[in-house]
Design an enzyme around this catalytic site. Structure first.
Site, PDB file in Angstrom:
ATOM      1  N   SER A   1       0.825  -1.210   0.000  1.00  0.00           N
ATOM      2  CA  SER A   1       0.000   0.000   0.000  1.00  0.00           C
ATOM      3  C   SER A   1       0.853   1.251   0.000  1.00  0.00           C
ATOM      4  O   SER A   1       0.395   2.304  -0.409  1.00  0.00           O
ATOM      5  CB  SER A   1      -0.870   0.068   1.257  1.00  0.00           C
ATOM      6  OG  SER A   1      -1.549  -1.122   1.464  1.00  0.00           O
TER       7      SER A   1
ATOM      8  N   HIS B   1      -0.995  -2.109  -7.080  1.00  0.00           N
ATOM      9  CA  HIS B   1      -1.745  -1.786  -5.861  1.00  0.00           C
ATOM     10  C   HIS B   1      -3.245  -1.908  -6.119  1.00  0.00           C
ATOM     11  O   HIS B   1      -3.859  -1.040  -6.730  1.00  0.00           O
ATOM     12  CB  HIS B   1      -1.378  -0.370  -5.395  1.00  0.00           C
ATOM     13  CG  HIS B   1      -2.035   0.018  -4.116  1.00  0.00           C
ATOM     14  ND1 HIS B   1      -2.361   1.309  -3.804  1.00  0.00           N
ATOM     15  CD2 HIS B   1      -2.425  -0.731  -3.065  1.00  0.00           C
ATOM     16  CE1 HIS B   1      -2.931   1.337  -2.611  1.00  0.00           C
ATOM     17  NE2 HIS B   1      -2.986   0.113  -2.150  1.00  0.00           N
TER      18      HIS B   1
ATOM     19  N   GLU C   1      -3.441   0.644  -9.166  1.00  0.00           N
ATOM     20  CA  GLU C   1      -2.327   1.573  -9.322  1.00  0.00           C
ATOM     21  C   GLU C   1      -1.112   0.777  -9.760  1.00  0.00           C
ATOM     22  O   GLU C   1      -0.736  -0.198  -9.091  1.00  0.00           O
ATOM     23  CB  GLU C   1      -2.017   2.254  -7.981  1.00  0.00           C
ATOM     24  CG  GLU C   1      -2.729   3.560  -7.782  1.00  0.00           C
ATOM     25  CD  GLU C   1      -2.322   4.235  -6.474  1.00  0.00           C
ATOM     26  OE1 GLU C   1      -1.995   5.420  -6.510  1.00  0.00           O
ATOM     27  OE2 GLU C   1      -2.338   3.577  -5.420  1.00  0.00           O
TER      28      GLU C   1
ATOM     29  N   ASN D   1      -3.977   6.928  -2.327  1.00  0.00           N
ATOM     30  CA  ASN D   1      -4.049   7.073  -0.876  1.00  0.00           C
ATOM     31  C   ASN D   1      -3.357   8.346  -0.388  1.00  0.00           C
ATOM     32  O   ASN D   1      -3.781   8.954   0.582  1.00  0.00           O
ATOM     33  CB  ASN D   1      -3.438   5.853  -0.174  1.00  0.00           C
ATOM     34  CG  ASN D   1      -4.376   4.648  -0.246  1.00  0.00           C
ATOM     35  OD1 ASN D   1      -5.575   4.802  -0.464  1.00  0.00           O
ATOM     36  ND2 ASN D   1      -3.829   3.454  -0.087  1.00  0.00           N
TER      37      ASN D   1
HETATM   38  N1  LIG Z   1      -6.260  -4.787   3.430  1.00  0.00           N
HETATM   39  C1  LIG Z   1      -6.322  -3.741   2.617  1.00  0.00           C
HETATM   40  O1  LIG Z   1      -7.298  -2.971   2.615  1.00  0.00           O
HETATM   41  C2  LIG Z   1      -5.216  -3.506   1.630  1.00  0.00           C
HETATM   42  C3  LIG Z   1      -5.449  -2.716   0.495  1.00  0.00           C
HETATM   43  C4  LIG Z   1      -4.434  -2.558  -0.447  1.00  0.00           C
HETATM   44  C5  LIG Z   1      -3.214  -3.164  -0.239  1.00  0.00           C
HETATM   45  N2  LIG Z   1      -2.993  -3.908   0.886  1.00  0.00           N
HETATM   46  C6  LIG Z   1      -1.688  -4.540   1.039  1.00  0.00           C
HETATM   47  O2  LIG Z   1      -1.802  -5.908   0.727  1.00  0.00           O
HETATM   48  C7  LIG Z   1      -0.852  -6.665   1.471  1.00  0.00           C
HETATM   49  C8  LIG Z   1      -1.572  -7.768   2.188  1.00  0.00           C
HETATM   50  O3  LIG Z   1      -2.561  -7.234   3.014  1.00  0.00           O
HETATM   51  P1  LIG Z   1      -3.727  -8.116   3.643  1.00  0.00           P
HETATM   52  O4  LIG Z   1      -4.670  -7.182   4.269  1.00  0.00           O
HETATM   53  O5  LIG Z   1      -4.183  -9.084   2.652  1.00  0.00           O
HETATM   54  O6  LIG Z   1      -2.907  -8.898   4.795  1.00  0.00           O
HETATM   55  P2  LIG Z   1      -3.296 -10.245   5.545  1.00  0.00           P
HETATM   56  O7  LIG Z   1      -2.637 -10.175   6.869  1.00  0.00           O
HETATM   57  O8  LIG Z   1      -4.765 -10.492   5.472  1.00  0.00           O
HETATM   58  O9  LIG Z   1      -2.608 -11.394   4.678  1.00  0.00           O
HETATM   59  C9  LIG Z   1      -1.223 -11.556   4.559  1.00  0.00           C
HETATM   60  C10 LIG Z   1      -0.951 -13.030   4.270  1.00  0.00           C
HETATM   61  O10 LIG Z   1       0.403 -13.162   3.883  1.00  0.00           O
HETATM   62  C11 LIG Z   1       0.904 -14.366   4.448  1.00  0.00           C
HETATM   63  N3  LIG Z   1       2.356 -14.249   4.552  1.00  0.00           N
HETATM   64  C12 LIG Z   1       3.066 -13.498   5.414  1.00  0.00           C
HETATM   65  N4  LIG Z   1       4.392 -13.648   5.184  1.00  0.00           N
HETATM   66  C13 LIG Z   1       4.512 -14.492   4.152  1.00  0.00           C
HETATM   67  C14 LIG Z   1       5.613 -15.038   3.444  1.00  0.00           C
HETATM   68  N5  LIG Z   1       6.850 -14.709   3.777  1.00  0.00           N
HETATM   69  N6  LIG Z   1       5.369 -15.888   2.429  1.00  0.00           N
HETATM   70  C15 LIG Z   1       4.108 -16.224   2.097  1.00  0.00           C
HETATM   71  N7  LIG Z   1       3.024 -15.748   2.725  1.00  0.00           N
HETATM   72  C16 LIG Z   1       3.225 -14.895   3.749  1.00  0.00           C
HETATM   73  C17 LIG Z   1       0.215 -14.480   5.787  1.00  0.00           C
HETATM   74  O11 LIG Z   1       0.204 -15.819   6.252  1.00  0.00           O
HETATM   75  C18 LIG Z   1      -1.179 -13.968   5.462  1.00  0.00           C
HETATM   76  O12 LIG Z   1      -2.027 -15.014   5.065  1.00  0.00           O
HETATM   77  C19 LIG Z   1      -0.167  -5.662   2.362  1.00  0.00           C
HETATM   78  O13 LIG Z   1       1.027  -5.255   1.749  1.00  0.00           O
HETATM   79  C20 LIG Z   1      -1.129  -4.526   2.454  1.00  0.00           C
HETATM   80  O14 LIG Z   1      -0.522  -3.289   2.732  1.00  0.00           O
HETATM   81  C21 LIG Z   1      -3.982  -4.104   1.795  1.00  0.00           C
END
Ligand SMILES: NC(=O)c1ccc[n+]([C@@H]2O[C@H](COP(=O)([O-])OP(=O)(O)OC[C@H]3O[C@@H](n4cnc5c(N)ncnc54)[C@H](O)[C@@H]3O)[C@@H](O)[C@H]2O)c1
Length: 696
Positions: free
Chosen positions: A407, A428, A440, A478
């Protein structure tokens, strides 16, 4: 003969072919060409029937949107009427799209046949107008007012098999060439003694309450707009007025809409979206790498949504997680999300099964090594992401696109963990990733143009709107939204309440107010981010009210309380006196003067702060042009489309007024409102914000 419409003959059948690439829009000369060809067929004694067909990809995809609002004179002889009054039968033969003016001409024809993949519709409402070529008068006569109302007010594309059932089409063409089938159809009907004309049909029996019911149904969505209401009115007119008079009234209502503010804004949004996807930093014609197989790393909220997006587009995708339980949970969530769509009736069970079959959970990097693209969506920590990219660099095949869904983290820092930074970019997605259309495309220092072009092509394939942007904290969407998020809390300190701010933004046109959205998303994420930023930068303005709320355990809907109170099992936000008391207490402690706000000030305080930041973003070259910011706001944040976009909307107030207001707030509130230098220059020269570009 016209260059864009050809006439030929096959035995007793005259064939009118519209040939105006790419999609046979009703551009210059097309209407005249159809009329000439029709007259020729009528005059030719050898011709007993005619076919109207499109060359290339489509029948007639619609009007030429660039022609709207240019003060054209209404033609004395209109094609749909001329087609219908032809003494010889005319068969519309439809493939690709018959939309807007395209469908209206087909409705003027006596018969309509189509290939099963064709789509028909009257989407005018989506650009703030109404079908002004007889569509609102013929369609209800053909398929009944209720179905016509639904089609015209939603503007949706109707697939040919459904159009057949509704009665728009007479026949589907399967297993034959459309043109041959149309000629054969014409030969069959050329001896019919009476030509079926939509205008002469009686309006089918219907419930007179459908109009009020539709008005109620669209009231929320159609707030501040005219076109949906005029569309309903036109169908109502069709049910109570003779055809000729109905056509006259349809025309009058159309003319009222053509140059309305909403129609102008919607036309702007239509072109801005196209423009925004042609990035000035990616030369046209840059080749895109083929993508036939995808992989996602991280099976959390975003990873699951991204995998579904791939499957929805028919792209096979492997999803990998280091934690087997998280992987299982992720797959379960995907299954539940699809099942909910099936239960709602918006997805077919067989389609769900096909999509699920495209998503394969895997446990190792080796299992994804062959993918053409990998999208990382693991925890938002740069160390974790760098480890993942190191592993991807070791295992992924050469040429694979290596994308991060971060993000806000620095793409260059992530890319530097690999030996192939030119293949690394940000992708993104917005949450929920399978729903929100913005993507993005973040350009790192070393990302190659080919990779950017490939990610944009992938966006298109995934039915997303891909906009290239620079690598800065929060990227463009953002980052431009961040001051809005701060300002909405500061308004509370000064005397406003969440329900009042939300009310103003909903009245402005957002589907939900920002506080209600916060409750839905969960307030803990913002809290954690804020604490991180405050630790790194002591000059950041603290937001004690937002902090106190989270610290009181009110994390949003998931805890039954956030900015609002929620009843168990119900998502309706109820204003909560406890929140009001908390706000007043903290405001009192901070000694901020309390005052009244009106809706206009609330809207401007929130949105002008973002306009100002967007100017900085453009000035720094992180976004190239205002159209990019506007497109991001439409597709990332639900900004009301009939207001064009953030920058377009600000122009409706006027760049000088916007600047003046920001300068005054700078005096009053200090540095966070310092006007962006680009904004000042635009105001001085009177240049509209929508024309802002990074080379100014
Ligand atoms: N949630 C949102 O609204 C949103 C929006 C846009 C972008 N993002 C970005 O997306 C990414 C993920 O966010 P999320 O909300 O899905 O997080 P989340 O915590 O729901 O999921 C992350 C997943 O990654 C896995 N993981 C962690 N380390 C790992 C590794 N080394 N190898 C493989 N898997 C691994 C975890 O087990 C988990 O299942 C982040 O970078 C976040 O900033 C989130």
């Amino acid at each position: 003969m016209s260059e864009v419409v050809h006439f030929s003959r096959q035995g007793p059948v005259g064939i009118i072919t519209v040939d105006y690439p790419p999609v046979n829009a009703l551009g210059p000369g097309v209407r005249e060409g159809i009329l000439d060809a029709l007259d020729r067929g009528i005059a030719d004694s050898e011709v007993r029937a005619m076919v109207l067909i499109g060359a290339g990809r489509s029948f007639i995809a619609g009007a030429d949107i660039r022609g709207f609002g240019k003060g054209r004179r209404s033609p004395t002889r209109r094609t749909h009427d001329a087609l219908e009054t032809s003494p010889k039968p005319v068969v519309a033969a439809i493939h690709g799209y018959a939309l807007g003016g395209g469908l209206e001409n087909a409705l003027g024809c006596h018969y309509r046949i189509a290939v099963p993949s064709a789509r028909v519709g009257l989407p005018e409402v989506l650009i703030g107008i109404l079908p002004g070529g007889g569509g609102t008068q013929r369609l209800p006569r053909l398929i009944g007012p209720e179905a016509a109302l639904e089609m015209i007010v939603s503007g949706r594309h109707v697939p040919a098999p459904e159009a057949l059932k509704l009665g728009i089409l007479d026949e589907l063409v399967e297993g034959a060439e459309l043109r041959d089938a149309a000629v054969a159809f014409a030969m069959r009907v050329m001896h019919e003694p009476v030509l079926p004309r939509a205008s002469e049909r009686e309006i089918p029996e219907h419930d007179p309450g459908i109009f009020e019911a539709m008005r109620k149904k669209v009231a929320r969505r159609a707030r501040n707009q005219k076109a949906p209401w005029h569309c309903i009115r036109c169908v109502e007119i069709a049910c109570s007025t003779p055809f000729e008079e109905g056509i006259r009234q349809e025309r009058a209502l159309f003319e009222e809409l053509e140059n309305s503010e909403e129609a102008k804004a919607l036309r702007y949004a239509f072109f801005a979206e196209r423009e925004a996807q042609r990035s000035p930093v990616v030369p046209r014609g840059t080749p895109a790498r083929p993508v036939e197989a995808a992989a996602v790393v991280g099976a959390g909220t975003m990873g699951g949504g991204i995998a579904m997006t791939c499957a929805d587009a028919g792209l096979p995708v492997k999803i990998m997680d280091k934690d087997p339980e998280a992987l299982a949970r992720g797959m379960e969530r995907i299954g539940k999300t699809y099942a909910a769509s099936v239960a709602r009736g918006s997805l077919d069970e067989a389609v769900m099964a096909a999509r699920l079959a495209l998503i394969e959970p895997v446990k190792t990097y080796d299992a994804i090594a062959d993918a053409d693209v990998v999208i990382e969506a693991v925890f938002e920590e740069v160390g974790v992401k760098r480890d993942v990219f190191r592993a991807l660099d070791r295992t992924m095949k050469q040429g694979a696109l290596l994308l991060s869904n971060t993000s806000a983290l620095d793409i260059d820092e992530i890319a530097a963990a690999t030996e192939r930074p030119e293949d690394v970019a940000g992708a993104h997605f917005f949450s929920p990733a399978n729903v929100m259309k913005l993507l993005e495309v973040v350009r790192g220092e070393r990302t190659s143009q080919e990779v950017l072009a490939s990610v944009q092509a992938l966006a298109k394939r995934l039915a997303k709107v891909g906009v290239v942007c620079g690598n800065c904290d929060g990227f463009v969407a953002n980052r431009s939204r961040a001051p809005f998020n701060t300002e909405m809390i500061i308004l509370l300190e000064e005397g406003a309440l969440p329900e009042q701010v939300d009310g103003a933004m909903v009245e402005f046109g957002y589907p939900m107010g920002p506080f209600a959205v916060g409750d839905l998303a969960g307030l803990d994420i913002g809290y954690a981010g804020r604490k991180r930023r405050e630790a790194a930068d002591p000059t950041i303005r603290p937001l004690p009210i937002a902090d106190a709320l989270v610290e009181a355990g009110r994390l949003g809907m998931k805890t039954g309380a956030g900015w609002y109170r929620y009843e168990p099992g119900d998502r309706t936000p109820h204003p909560d006196p406890e929140v009001a008391a908390l706000i007043r207490r903290i405001a009192g402690e901070s000694g901020v003067e309390q005052r009244e706000f009106d809706d206009e000030e609330i809207v401007q305080r929130l949105l002008f702060s973002s306009v100002n930041e967007a100017c900085r973003i453009i000035e720094e070259g992180m976004a190239g042009r205002a159209v990019e910011v506007d497109t991001m706001w439409l597709y990332g944040f639900g900004f009301p489309r009939y207001r064009g976009g953030l920058m377009y909307w600000a122009d409706t107030i006027g760049v000088r007024s916007v600047y003046g207001r920001i300068a005054a707030w700078h005096q009053r509130y200090g540095e966070r409102w310092a006007p962006a230098p680009l904004l000042r220059r635009l105001a001085e020269s009177g240049t509209p914000l929508k024309e802002a570009a990074s080379d100014m």
